[in-house]
Design an enzyme around this catalytic site. Structure first.
Site, short mmCIF file in Angstrom:
data_model
loop_
_atom_site.label_atom_id
_atom_site.label_comp_id
_atom_site.label_asym_id
_atom_site.label_seq_id
_atom_site.Cartn_x
_atom_site.Cartn_y
_atom_site.Cartn_z
N HIS A 82 47.53 77.04 27.68
CA HIS A 82 48.85 76.85 28.28
C HIS A 82 49.58 75.77 27.51
O HIS A 82 48.99 74.77 27.10
CB HIS A 82 48.72 76.45 29.76
CG HIS A 82 49.95 76.74 30.55
ND1 HIS A 82 50.17 77.95 31.17
CD2 HIS A 82 51.05 76.00 30.79
CE1 HIS A 82 51.34 77.92 31.78
NE2 HIS A 82 51.90 76.75 31.56
N ASP A 161 53.51 77.56 43.27
CA ASP A 161 54.00 77.15 41.94
C ASP A 161 55.21 77.99 41.55
O ASP A 161 56.17 77.49 40.97
CB ASP A 161 52.92 77.26 40.86
CG ASP A 161 53.48 76.86 39.50
OD1 ASP A 161 53.98 75.72 39.39
OD2 ASP A 161 53.46 77.67 38.56
N ARG A 168 62.38 73.49 40.28
CA ARG A 168 62.43 72.39 39.30
C ARG A 168 63.32 72.77 38.13
O ARG A 168 64.02 71.93 37.56
CB ARG A 168 61.01 72.08 38.80
CG ARG A 168 60.16 71.35 39.83
CD ARG A 168 58.70 71.31 39.41
NE ARG A 168 58.52 70.70 38.11
CZ ARG A 168 57.67 71.16 37.18
NH1 ARG A 168 56.92 72.22 37.38
NH2 ARG A 168 57.56 70.54 36.04
N SER A 183 51.59 71.91 38.26
CA SER A 183 52.07 73.28 38.05
C SER A 183 51.12 74.03 37.11
O SER A 183 50.69 75.15 37.40
CB SER A 183 53.48 73.20 37.44
OG SER A 183 53.86 74.42 36.86
N LYS A 187 47.89 76.89 38.41
CA LYS A 187 47.89 78.28 37.91
C LYS A 187 46.58 78.59 37.19
O LYS A 187 46.00 79.65 37.35
CB LYS A 187 49.00 78.46 36.86
CG LYS A 187 50.38 78.66 37.39
CD LYS A 187 51.31 79.21 36.33
CE LYS A 187 51.86 78.19 35.37
NZ LYS A 187 52.79 77.24 35.93
N1 URA Z 1 54.45 74.95 32.14
C1 URA Z 1 54.21 75.09 33.47
O1 URA Z 1 53.59 76.06 33.88
N2 URA Z 1 54.68 74.17 34.31
C2 URA Z 1 55.37 73.10 33.89
O2 URA Z 1 55.76 72.31 34.72
C3 URA Z 1 55.61 72.94 32.51
C4 URA Z 1 55.13 73.88 31.65
#
Ligand code: URA
Length: 440
Positions: A82, A161, A168, A183, A187
């Site tokens: 990620h 999320d 956000r 966040s 996930k």
């Molecule tokens: N990627 C995400 O999933 N969440 C964030 O807050 C920033 C990048």
């Protein structure tokens, strides 16, 4: 629980109990806490931060807002990657099929555009027919069959999320270490991973531009992973220029097709290979990162990664012909070539300004329910350190019409700073951080 009391206490810098955090977040899920109260809470967290205990409570509630995927039927170490978000950061779309093509299962749950940055889900959805909203059973079945699925947060997996992320995006509450960390890690834990590689961006286009803050974000996420028994490695990588040339949803998919064919810009390929090497080592497909990188380069060059992407697109309802003919992707009506205003060296790029110009063109959202325009964006061919001549084409704007192309073009030209002095770009891979940093 009175929502405004909780917001006020957080605003005043008080540490909330796990019970308060749970009550507030669960209240939001049930409808007892309104969007405006959550917006105020997010802003209070933005300014005040969260303690380790508050953060742990928040991650727990986010995970528990949906189901946790059980991928135990999928053999092998499940490894995902990620990114904390960047401009032109299309790495996931190449990396996931690449690593899966080498036998390491990649369950990948991504997000949409966030703030000035693009999102993997919006990019994938520019492929005609591609579905990112797989149900949990479709997702698990695809993981068992192909060893890779590319999905969004859904009603079933981390729905909290999904809502917070969208809120956000439009309330200027993105650049917060606990909000980003919760966040991302909620996930990743819910999607059923065993291990994770993080691409933590720094530089002018990153949410955490300074190296110390980027490293703190990395350590925070590694800590959350460790508390859940997940091995997490982070690479801090450069976002002081857009990654690759393409910025914008369909334009980035087109660049991904090149990369999957073993072509494409060298910087995206280098970051992709570095992240792939970490994933392959974590997944047990290679003993060390040099061997892993050689394996990954071969899979990009000999078509294995491309074939895996074809299978994924077909499995998720998309038109895999995009891999043969990217011209079937959405195309913008207006194009404007930007010429350098003067001769000199590209000393710096204001990457956030480029991302914001892209959002205003329609590549991202200004309100929660806005649709993105898949076709618009930029193709920027220069990087910090490049020597250029006045009048040389340095970028192309892809827009809906001539007026928006003109306006965005001026902003991009302002964001590419040409001077006489030397440039000092970041190395592409700045630092590697792993669990050892938690005890150092
Ligand atoms: N990627 C995400 O999933 N969440 C964030 O807050 C920033 C990048």
């Amino acid at each position: 629980m009175n929502p405004s009391h909780i917001v006020r206490r957080k605003r005043e810098g008080e540490e909330l109990s796990a019970t308060d955090i749970r009550a507030f977040l669960q209240g939001y899920v049930s409808g007892a806490v309104e969007e405006y109260q959550m917006s105020a809470f997010l802003m209070a967290v933005f300014f005040r931060g969260l303690s380790a205990a508050e953060l742990a409570a928040m991650v727990d509630v986010m995970i528990a807002s949906g189901l946790v995927a059980d991928l135990s039927a999928v053999p092998g170490v499940k490894v995902d990657k990620h990114s904390t978000g960047g401009v032109g950061d299309k790495v996931s779309i190449v990396l996931a099929p690449l690593v899966a093509s080498l036998g390491v299962p990649v369950p990948m749950m991504s997000g949409r555009g966030l703030g000035h940055t693009g999102g993997t889900v919006d990019k994938l959805e520019s492929i005609p027919g591609f579905r990112t909203n797989l149900s949990l059973s479709e997702y698990s079945a695809q993981m068992a069959e192909l060893g890779c699925a590319l999905i969004a947060q859904t009603e079933e997996i981390v729905p909290l999320d999904r809502r917070l992320y969208a809120l956000r995006d439009v309330t200027a509450t993105v650049e917060s270490i606990p909000l980003i960390a919760s966040s991302i890690m909620s996930k990743k834990i819910a999607e059923g991973i065993d291990a994770l590689v993080l691409d933590v961006k720094l530089g002018s286009g990153a949410f955490m531009p300074e190296p110390e803050r980027a490293a703190e974000l990395a350590r925070t996420m590694i800590g959350i992973g460790a508390a859940s028994g997940k091995r997490v490695v982070a690479l801090l990588t450069a976002m002081d220029r857009p990654l690759g040339h393409a910025v914008g949803n369909a334009l980035e998919i087109e660049e991904c097709v090149l990369l999957l064919r073993g072509e494409g810009p060298a910087d995206v390929r280098e970051v992709t290979l570095a992240l792939a090497a970490e994933m392959l080592v974590l997944g047990g497909a290679a003993d060390d990162s040099a061997a892993a990188s050689t394996l990954a380069a071969a899979a990009l060059d000999d078509g294995r990664a491309l074939n895996m992407m074809r299978a994924i697109i077909e499995a998720q309802g998309g038109n895999a012909m995009v891999l043969d003919d990217p011209a079937i992707l959405p195309q913008a009506e207006a194009r404007r070539v930007l010429d350098a205003r003067r001769s000199g060296t590209v000393t710096r790029m204001d990457v956030r300004a480029i991302g914001e110009a892209g959002v205003d063109l329609g590549a991202g959202r200004r309100t929660m329910d806005a649709a993105v325009d898949a076709a618009v964006g930029f193709h920027i061919t220069v990087k910090p350190g490049d020597r250029i001549e006045k009048g040389q084409p340095i970028a192309t704007v892809h827009a809906r019409d001539g007026i928006s192309a003109e306006a965005a073009g001026l902003r991009v030209l302002d964001a590419i700073i040409i001077g006489d002095g030397p440039a000092d770009p970041l190395p592409l891979i700045v630092q590697r951080i792993d669990e050892a940093a938690l005890t150092a």
